[in-house]
Design an enzyme around this catalytic site. Structure first.
Site, mmCIF file in Angstrom:
data_model
loop_
_atom_site.group_PDB
_atom_site.id
_atom_site.type_symbol
_atom_site.label_atom_id
_atom_site.label_comp_id
_atom_site.label_asym_id
_atom_site.label_seq_id
_atom_site.Cartn_x
_atom_site.Cartn_y
_atom_site.Cartn_z
ATOM 1 N N ASP A 12 38.386 39.800 41.451
ATOM 2 C CA ASP A 12 39.359 38.833 40.923
ATOM 3 C C ASP A 12 38.878 37.388 40.980
ATOM 4 O OD1 ASP A 12 41.052 41.012 40.551
ATOM 5 O OD2 ASP A 12 41.937 40.790 42.550
ATOM 6 N N LYS A 15 35.992 36.840 36.605
ATOM 7 C CA LYS A 15 34.897 37.400 35.784
ATOM 8 C C LYS A 15 35.301 37.515 34.323
ATOM 9 C CE LYS A 15 34.964 41.055 38.398
ATOM 10 N NZ LYS A 15 35.881 40.576 39.430
ATOM 11 N N LYS A 17 37.490 35.829 32.565
ATOM 12 C CA LYS A 17 37.489 34.530 31.892
ATOM 13 C C LYS A 17 36.067 34.087 31.560
ATOM 14 C CE LYS A 17 37.512 29.736 32.290
ATOM 15 N NZ LYS A 17 38.078 28.428 32.498
ATOM 16 N N ASN A 37 40.852 50.468 37.711
ATOM 17 C CA ASN A 37 41.197 49.699 38.924
ATOM 18 C C ASN A 37 41.012 48.197 38.674
ATOM 19 O OD1 ASN A 37 38.414 50.101 38.686
ATOM 20 N ND2 ASN A 37 38.045 50.356 40.872
ATOM 21 N N GLY A 39 41.113 44.530 36.735
ATOM 22 C CA GLY A 39 42.046 43.798 35.872
ATOM 23 C C GLY A 39 41.395 42.475 35.554
ATOM 24 N N HIS A 40 40.953 42.298 34.327
ATOM 25 C CA HIS A 40 40.243 41.078 33.931
ATOM 26 C C HIS A 40 41.119 40.292 32.966
ATOM 27 C CE1 HIS A 40 36.079 42.985 34.989
ATOM 28 N NE2 HIS A 40 36.925 42.988 35.994
ATOM 29 N N THR A 41 41.460 39.074 33.360
ATOM 30 C CA THR A 41 42.423 38.287 32.582
ATOM 31 C C THR A 41 41.714 37.250 31.724
ATOM 32 O OG1 THR A 41 43.771 38.449 34.569
ATOM 33 C CG2 THR A 41 44.587 36.992 32.822
ATOM 34 N N THR A 127 43.896 51.281 44.398
ATOM 35 C CA THR A 127 44.805 50.996 43.283
ATOM 36 C C THR A 127 45.511 52.273 42.805
ATOM 37 O OG1 THR A 127 43.008 51.327 41.709
ATOM 38 C CG2 THR A 127 43.378 49.065 42.459
ATOM 39 N N ARG A 141 28.524 66.340 41.885
ATOM 40 C CA ARG A 141 28.086 67.028 40.659
ATOM 41 C C ARG A 141 29.146 67.946 40.068
ATOM 42 N NH1 ARG A 141 23.528 68.223 44.168
ATOM 43 N NH2 ARG A 141 25.302 67.903 45.543
ATOM 44 N N GLN A 198 35.049 44.572 40.015
ATOM 45 C CA GLN A 198 35.183 44.393 41.465
ATOM 46 C C GLN A 198 34.269 43.241 41.925
ATOM 47 O OE1 GLN A 198 34.825 48.088 40.397
ATOM 48 N NE2 GLN A 198 36.940 47.561 39.965
ATOM 49 N N ARG A 283 47.857 38.878 46.593
ATOM 50 C CA ARG A 283 46.507 38.905 47.154
ATOM 51 C C ARG A 283 46.493 38.183 48.489
ATOM 52 N NH1 ARG A 283 44.291 36.992 41.400
ATOM 53 N NH2 ARG A 283 44.161 39.002 40.347
ATOM 54 N N LEU A 310 38.703 25.829 41.016
ATOM 55 C CA LEU A 310 38.560 24.579 41.761
ATOM 56 C C LEU A 310 39.848 23.755 41.653
ATOM 57 C CD1 LEU A 310 36.535 23.022 43.464
ATOM 58 C CD2 LEU A 310 35.720 21.884 41.393
ATOM 59 N N ASP A 311 40.530 23.884 40.502
ATOM 60 C CA ASP A 311 41.785 23.142 40.269
ATOM 61 C C ASP A 311 42.890 23.520 41.252
ATOM 62 O OD1 ASP A 311 41.355 25.605 38.586
ATOM 63 O OD2 ASP A 311 43.537 25.408 38.421
HETATM 64 P P1 GDP Z 1 38.637 39.096 37.403
HETATM 65 O O1 GDP Z 1 39.083 40.422 37.888
HETATM 66 O O2 GDP Z 1 37.443 38.593 38.160
HETATM 67 O O3 GDP Z 1 38.408 39.054 35.916
HETATM 68 O O4 GDP Z 1 39.818 38.074 37.729
HETATM 69 P P2 GDP Z 1 41.392 38.328 37.470
HETATM 70 O O5 GDP Z 1 41.670 38.179 36.032
HETATM 71 O O6 GDP Z 1 41.851 39.560 38.151
HETATM 72 O O7 GDP Z 1 42.020 37.146 38.307
HETATM 73 C C1 GDP Z 1 41.686 35.812 38.055
HETATM 74 C C2 GDP Z 1 42.983 35.038 37.739
HETATM 75 O O8 GDP Z 1 42.724 33.654 37.810
HETATM 76 C C3 GDP Z 1 43.501 35.294 36.344
HETATM 77 O O9 GDP Z 1 44.904 35.154 36.354
HETATM 78 C C4 GDP Z 1 42.862 34.172 35.523
HETATM 79 O O10 GDP Z 1 43.613 33.832 34.370
HETATM 80 C C5 GDP Z 1 42.888 33.046 36.523
HETATM 81 N N1 GDP Z 1 41.785 32.093 36.447
HETATM 82 C C6 GDP Z 1 40.493 32.282 36.078
HETATM 83 N N2 GDP Z 1 39.776 31.139 36.260
HETATM 84 C C7 GDP Z 1 40.628 30.219 36.756
HETATM 85 C C8 GDP Z 1 40.479 28.856 37.184
HETATM 86 O O11 GDP Z 1 39.418 28.252 37.152
HETATM 87 N N3 GDP Z 1 41.607 28.230 37.646
HETATM 88 C C9 GDP Z 1 42.807 28.868 37.715
HETATM 89 N N4 GDP Z 1 43.849 28.179 38.184
HETATM 90 N N5 GDP Z 1 42.976 30.152 37.336
HETATM 91 C C10 GDP Z 1 41.899 30.818 36.874
HETATM 92 P P1 IMO Z 2 38.380 43.354 39.382
HETATM 93 O O1 IMO Z 2 37.308 43.904 38.473
HETATM 94 C C1 IMO Z 2 40.135 43.313 43.360
HETATM 95 C C2 IMO Z 2 40.121 47.103 45.581
HETATM 96 C C3 IMO Z 2 41.454 47.768 45.836
HETATM 97 C C4 IMO Z 2 41.138 48.433 47.168
HETATM 98 C C5 IMO Z 2 39.696 48.887 47.004
HETATM 99 C C6 IMO Z 2 39.548 50.349 46.574
HETATM 100 O O2 IMO Z 2 39.659 43.029 38.710
HETATM 101 O O3 IMO Z 2 37.836 42.251 40.228
HETATM 102 P P2 IMO Z 2 40.013 51.645 44.276
HETATM 103 O O4 IMO Z 2 41.281 51.855 43.535
HETATM 104 O O5 IMO Z 2 38.931 50.997 43.496
HETATM 105 O O6 IMO Z 2 39.524 52.890 44.964
HETATM 106 O O7 IMO Z 2 40.413 50.631 45.480
HETATM 107 O O8 IMO Z 2 39.147 48.048 46.011
HETATM 108 N N1 IMO Z 2 39.840 46.800 44.157
HETATM 109 C C7 IMO Z 2 39.871 45.565 43.625
HETATM 110 N N2 IMO Z 2 40.236 44.388 44.170
HETATM 111 N N3 IMO Z 2 39.696 43.364 42.097
HETATM 112 C C8 IMO Z 2 39.301 44.534 41.547
HETATM 113 O O9 IMO Z 2 38.728 44.602 40.318
HETATM 114 C C9 IMO Z 2 39.422 45.712 42.308
HETATM 115 N N4 IMO Z 2 39.155 47.021 42.067
HETATM 116 C C10 IMO Z 2 39.401 47.665 43.205
HETATM 117 O O10 IMO Z 2 42.484 46.821 45.954
HETATM 118 O O11 IMO Z 2 41.164 47.484 48.212
HETATM 119 MG MG MG Z 3 40.833 41.353 38.561
#
Ligand code: GDP
Ligand code: IMO
Ligand code: MG
Length: 408
Positions: A12, A15, A17, A37, A39-41, A127, A141, A198, A283, A310-311
């Site tokens: 999280d 990535k 973005k 598992n 979630g990329h926003t 998850t 396997r 992850q 989180r 950073l914001d």
């Molecule tokens: P990922 O799993 O690494 O793709 O990240 P997620 O999408 O799960 O979580 C990152 C969250 O932070 C999302 O809600 C993004 O929209 C938000 N985000 C990404 N970059 C920034 C940033 O520089 N500042 C802020 N405030 N939010 C950000």
């Molecule tokens: P992104 O790609 C944050 C965490 C789960 C749990 C552990 C194992 O969005 O960064 P799983 O369901 O994979 O067996 O869970 O890993 N986890 C993540 N935490 N971001 C993720 O993906 C994650 N994918 C799995 O919360 O602690």
């Molecule tokens: Mg994520």
């Protein structure tokens, strides 16, 4: 050219973005590991996209995106995501491909995942998407790859129910299948991004085992599982937040704990909207852990870092970051393997002055206040890795590029 992007913390980091931002200059985006598992926003103005399986280049109409060999694919989740995209006007037909070496998540894996968690005295906090089971089946396997979905000889060990389910999905999946290695060889002159899921500390080998996910989220995963060889990786970018977060259980040496840190935790969760994209779980939040970040850089050959969020520190008078651990009477500077050591570790903190300015409108490094630059430069020096991109908000355009990764 091949650019790999991984998470350098516990997931999280932003990535999605960053991959979306850099995909403007790429032709192909390959997601190399994980499954639903993740979630990329991606935020584009008022519109927000939460991607779980589909690589983050999909929002551009001309990019091909590929679900790589290291992924574990739940077809139901995939086609739900594709129809969500279709409803938002993103036409994906002909642009979404799946490596035929990727594995399938059967529906019973989700149940088995939840049962395994219920049996654990110390649950991992998964998850519940059947990810660990799918990778365990693969390692033992007993998994099913897309390439073998229509080969009855390969399905003999499955139950009648599994086979009937597979028959239902394979008509939809087979047209998307591709030989990833052959495809990338044919498109060898394209610019490709390899999107990790992850993060380094959730990787099965380099993470805080057993409190990890089960795939390869390290940079090396981009090679075997993204369809290229290790010597074809031109650049590895590691994405990290200005602070630390973690969802699920497991050691977190810099987690905010006492009362005063409790309010800091609430502040960051609120301002940074720190709730899981996949499960909605709040989180866990903590100080930036530079010991862990330095470890992530070393084990992944990260040659450039991307600093996000950073914001979120805009409103603070001062803040801290961890530069070492105290474990019992030892001072530790390298990230330990032992969970007991990590649980007992007390962060050694360094204080930084806040900038009390809104960074969200900055578009160049020079526009950043001096105190923000001081934080950035301290991190670079401590982890001995340059920060080439700084993100100051969730929107695609809230991004400062100091050096493009597309330059060899
Ligand atoms: P990922 O799993 O690494 O793709 O990240 P997620 O999408 O799960 O979580 C990152 C969250 O932070 C999302 O809600 C993004 O929209 C938000 N985000 C990404 N970059 C920034 C940033 O520089 N500042 C802020 N405030 N939010 C950000
Ligand atoms: P992104 O790609 C944050 C965490 C789960 C749990 C552990 C194992 O969005 O960064 P799983 O369901 O994979 O067996 O869970 O890993 N986890 C993540 N935490 N971001 C993720 O993906 C994650 N994918 C799995 O919360 O602690
Ligand atoms: Mg994520």
């Amino acid at each position: 050219m091949n650019v790999v992007i991984i998470g350098a913390q516990w997931g999280d980091e932003g990535k999605g973005k960053i991959v979306d931002f850099l995909a403007a200059d790429a032709q192909i985006v390959v997601r190399f590991s994980g499954g639903a598992n993740a979630g990329h926003t991606i935020v584009l103005g008022e519109e927000k996209y939460a991607l779980h399986l589909v690589p983050s280049g999909i929002l551009y109409p001309d990019k091909t995106v590929i679900l790589g060999s290291g992924m574990v694919i739940d077809p139901e989740a995939l086609f739900n995501e594709l129809s969500m995209l279709e409803k938002k006007g993103i036409h994906w037909q002909g642009r979404v491909l799946i490596s035929d070496r990727a594995h399938i998540v059967l529906p019973r894996y989700r149940e088995m995942d939840r049962d395994a968690e219920a049996q654990r005295v110390k649950p991992i906090g998964t998850t519940g998407r059947g990810i660990g089971i799918a990778y365990a089946q693969k390692a033992s396997r007993d998994g099913v790859r897309l390439a073998d979905m229509d080969d009855d000889d390969r399905l003999v060990n499955l139950t009648q129910e599994d086979r009937a389910w597979l028959v239902r999905w394979r008509e939809k999946l087979l047209p998307l299948c591709v030989d990833l290695i052959g495809y990338l060889r044919q498109h060898r002159n394209s610019w490709r991004l390899f999107e990790g899921a992850q993060g380094a500390l959730l990787d099965i080998d380099t993470g805080t085992y057993p409190f990890v996910s089960s795939g390869m989220s390290c940079a090396a995963g981009a090679a075997a599982q993204g369809g290229i060889g290790p010597r074809n990786i031109d650049r590895v970018l590691g994405v990290f937040k200005a602070y630390s977060t973690r969802v699920g259980n497991g050691p977190f040496p810099t987690e905010f704990v006492d009362d005063s840190e409790g309010s800091l935790s609430q502040y960051i969760r609120k301002v940074g909207n720190e709730y899981g994209t996949t499960t909605g779980r709040p989180r866990r939040c903590g100080y930036l852990d530079l010991v862990a970040l330095r470890y992530a850089c070393a084990v992944n050959s990260i040659d450039r870092l991307v600093l996000t969020h950073l914001d979120v520190y805009d409103g603070l008078d001062e803040f801290e970051a961890c530069i070492g651990y105290r474990i019992g009477d030892r001072v530790v500077e390298d990230f330990p393997a032992s969970i007991r050591d990590l649980e007992q570790a007390k962060p050694i903190l360094r204080t930084f002055q806040g900038w009390k300015t809104n960074l969200g409108t900055c578009r160049t490094y020079d526009e950043l206040p001096l105190r923000a630059q001081e934080y950035i430069e301290f991190i670079e020096e401590f982890v001995e890795t340059p920060i080439s991109i700084v993100s100051v908000g969730s929107d695609r355009n809230q991004t400062i590029v100091r050096e493009s990764p597309w330059i060899k």
